[in-house]
Motif scaffolding. Structure first.
Motif, PDB file in Angstrom:
ATOM      1  N   TYR A   1     -51.739  15.379 -25.349  1.00  0.00           N
ATOM      2  CA  TYR A   1     -50.650  14.797 -24.569  1.00  0.00           C
ATOM      3  C   TYR A   1     -50.185  13.453 -25.138  1.00  0.00           C
TER       4      TYR A   1
ATOM      5  N   TYR B   1     -47.918   7.888 -22.145  1.00  0.00           N
ATOM      6  CA  TYR B   1     -49.319   8.152 -22.501  1.00  0.00           C
ATOM      7  C   TYR B   1     -50.050   6.847 -22.788  1.00  0.00           C
TER       8      TYR B   1
ATOM      9  N   ARG C   1     -42.836  16.352 -19.732  1.00  0.00           N
ATOM     10  CA  ARG C   1     -43.715  15.714 -20.714  1.00  0.00           C
ATOM     11  C   ARG C   1     -43.831  14.202 -20.509  1.00  0.00           C
TER      12      ARG C   1
ATOM     13  N   ASP D   1     -48.105  12.553 -27.239  1.00  0.00           N
ATOM     14  CA  ASP D   1     -46.670  12.301 -27.440  1.00  0.00           C
ATOM     15  C   ASP D   1     -45.886  12.317 -26.126  1.00  0.00           C
ATOM     16  N   TRP D   2     -46.584  12.406 -25.003  1.00  0.00           N
ATOM     17  CA  TRP D   2     -45.876  12.377 -23.724  1.00  0.00           C
ATOM     18  C   TRP D   2     -45.460  10.944 -23.388  1.00  0.00           C
TER      19      TRP D   2
END
Ligand SMILES: [Zn+2]
Length: 283
Positions: A258, A264, A179, A260-261
């Protein structure tokens, strides 16, 4: 001029202080057993896999001079068996410098494309290769097989997968993580190449994904990483087809799935730039 010198002096003081405190701060060292005989060594944010089986040790990525010393110390807490193999994940200096700290008596192995491109870096010495391969190589620690697989160009043109079929562990550095977005402009690599290489990784039979940075994951993290790259490519190309400029795409495109990756916020615009570059050139 005087003022300039003064600023330089003050800046130099600050930089000097920064260096001092960085040196005083001991690195964070961690060793995790990720499967039987298989360990992940972490030095701050860098991870390296090592395998101990049948009185033989195979290490990957020594990282840097200081890390390599601590790496060997950690291995010696587990086994006194000799280090016979040192596998390089890819040629980038922050991962594979410092191998000289392991002494001698081992074989260095890496992809053929790094041949002739090693030598010293600011992280330490990158030892030359004793053995290289282009597609696949199996190394045996007694009866335990360690497969080295080149999945085509990805984060660099020599970045390989280290796969231990009997332990269902796969290690890959920089091209995949749990992630987290690809580094900046995909480290200068082509996004479609990353995706294709990761599909080869995803086709292997493994349960444990050991990445070169960040936490340990599983097959599902490779799958969702591929999905991220595909979603990104599709979204950017769609906007390019509509005639939007890179700047317009960077302004408007969000991939909330995405959000919360890791990276980001920092890297989405640069990731977009890499896709835009690849598919502008392809036209
Ligand atoms: Zn790298």
């Amino acid at each position: 001029m005087k003022r300039f010198i003064l600023i330089q002096l003050v800046l130099g003081l600050f930089l000097g202080m920064g260096q001092l405190s960085a040196q005083d701060e001991p690195p964070t060292i961690k060793v995790q057993k990720v499967a039987e005989d298989v360990y992940l060594y972490s030095y701050n944010i860098h991870n390296s896999l090592f395998v101990v089986a049948n009185d033989t040790v195979l290490v990957t990525d020594p990282q840097n001079t200081d890390s390599a010393q601590r790496y060997l110390e950690e291995i010696r807490k587990i086994t006194q068996a000799p280090v016979r193999y040192m596998v390089y994940s890819h040629r980038h200096g922050d991962h594979i410098s410092g191998g000289d700290q392991f002494g001698s008596g081992f074989t260095t192995i890496g992809h053929v494309n790094m041949q002739g491109k090693l030598g010293p870096t600011s992280y330490g010495e990158r030892l030359p290769l004793d053995m290289s391969f282009s597609d696949k190589l199996s190394v045996f620690l007694g009866d335990l097989e360690v497969q080295l697989i080149y999945p085509g160009p990805n984060e660099s043109d020599d970045n390989i997968i280290v796969f231990i079929p009997d332990r269902k562990v796969a290690f890959q550095v920089d091209t995949v993580g749990v992630r987290r977005l690809p580094w900046r402009v995909f480290s200068g690599g082509k996004p479609s190449n990353w995706r294709d290489a990761l599909k080869i990784l995803a086709d292997l039979e493994f349960d444990v994904l050991a990445p070169g940075h960040g936490v340990v994951g599983g097959k599902e993290h490779v799958v969702e990483y591929i999905e991220y790259i595909e979603d990104l490519i599709n979204a950017v190309r769609e906007r390019m087809d509509r005639g939007e400029s890179l700047e317009q795409i960077q302004e408007s495109l969000q991939l909330p799935e995405y959000a919360d990756w890791i990276f980001y916020e920092q890297f989405l615009k640069m990731n977009i730039e890499a896709v835009h570059k690849e598919f502008s050139e392809a036209r």
